[in-house]
Write a protein that holds these residues in place. Structure first.
Motif, PDB file in Angstrom:
ATOM      1  N   GLY A  21      -4.706  -4.045  -3.371  1.00 52.06           N
ATOM      2  CA  GLY A  21      -4.015  -3.013  -4.136  1.00 52.06           C
ATOM      3  C   GLY A  21      -4.883  -2.444  -5.246  1.00 52.06           C
ATOM      4  N   LYS A  50       2.862   6.304  -9.994  1.00 48.81           N
ATOM      5  CA  LYS A  50       3.138   6.774  -8.632  1.00 48.81           C
ATOM      6  C   LYS A  50       1.919   7.465  -8.035  1.00 48.81           C
ATOM      7  N   CYS A  53      -0.305   4.818  -6.835  1.00 44.16           N
ATOM      8  CA  CYS A  53       0.271   4.231  -5.625  1.00 44.16           C
ATOM      9  C   CYS A  53       0.012   5.100  -4.399  1.00 44.16           C
ATOM     10  N   ARG A  54       0.112   6.402  -4.561  1.00 44.68           N
ATOM     11  CA  ARG A  54      -0.108   7.312  -3.423  1.00 44.68           C
ATOM     12  C   ARG A  54      -1.513   7.161  -2.849  1.00 44.68           C
ATOM     13  N   CYS A  56      -3.165   4.252  -2.879  1.00 44.45           N
ATOM     14  CA  CYS A  56      -3.378   2.826  -2.614  1.00 44.45           C
ATOM     15  C   CYS A  56      -3.307   2.511  -1.117  1.00 44.45           C
ATOM     16  N   ILE A  59       0.166   0.637  -0.013  1.00 45.43           N
ATOM     17  CA  ILE A  59       1.436   1.158  -0.502  1.00 45.43           C
ATOM     18  C   ILE A  59       2.605   0.752   0.413  1.00 45.43           C
ATOM     19  N   CYS A  62       3.431  -2.951  -0.084  1.00 49.16           N
ATOM     20  CA  CYS A  62       3.979  -3.126  -1.423  1.00 49.16           C
ATOM     21  C   CYS A  62       5.441  -2.663  -1.466  1.00 49.16           C
ATOM     22  N   ARG A  63       5.698  -1.491  -0.924  1.00 45.21           N
ATOM     23  CA  ARG A  63       7.061  -0.954  -0.898  1.00 45.21           C
ATOM     24  C   ARG A  63       7.975  -1.854  -0.074  1.00 45.21           C
ATOM     25  N   TRP A  76       6.660  -0.292  -7.842  1.00 45.81           N
ATOM     26  CA  TRP A  76       6.172  -1.006  -6.647  1.00 45.81           C
ATOM     27  C   TRP A  76       6.183  -0.015  -5.490  1.00 45.81           C
ATOM     28  N   GLY A  77       5.099   0.096  -4.773  1.00 48.37           N
ATOM     29  CA  GLY A  77       5.063   0.933  -3.581  1.00 48.37           C
ATOM     30  C   GLY A  77       5.384   2.391  -3.831  1.00 48.37           C
ATOM     31  N   GLY A  78       5.058   2.866  -5.020  1.00 48.79           N
ATOM     32  CA  GLY A  78       5.298   4.259  -5.349  1.00 48.79           C
ATOM     33  C   GLY A  78       6.733   4.584  -5.724  1.00 48.79           C
TER      34      GLY A  78
END
Length: 92
Positions: A21, A50, A53-54, A56, A59, A62-63, A76-78
């Protein structure tokens, strides 16, 4: 209070994705709201998180993790905590 029964077993395979990550070596305040943060400042911080995250590579993992264990805090996860709560509520 967090319900730890939803957390996966503490096996390395379950969490190994986190090492890839972009957030791995970042200050947690990028993704977690400091005490009493509100309004435009909070929105700017969440939008910056965010954006990271985009970009990563993990993502999706993570989400998936955040939704599965219903992480109650942070980005988390955007997704922000309220966004995840809404998604989990819609899935019920």
């Amino acid at each position: 209070m967090v319900n730890i029964k939803r957390l996966p077993l503490p096996l390395m395979d379950m969490y190994e994705w986190q090492y890839d990550g972009l957030c791995m070596d970042m200050d947690s305040e990028v993704f977690f709201s400091p005490e009493a943060e509100r309004g435009a400042k909070r929105v700017r911080r969440e939008n910056a998180a965010k954006e990271l995250c985009r970009q990563c590579p993990v993502i999706a993992s993570c989400r998936e993790h955040a939704l599965r264990v219903q992480e109650p805090y942070g980005g988390w996860g955007g997704l922000s905590a309220p966004e995840r709560a809404q998604l989990v509520g819609q899935a019920s």
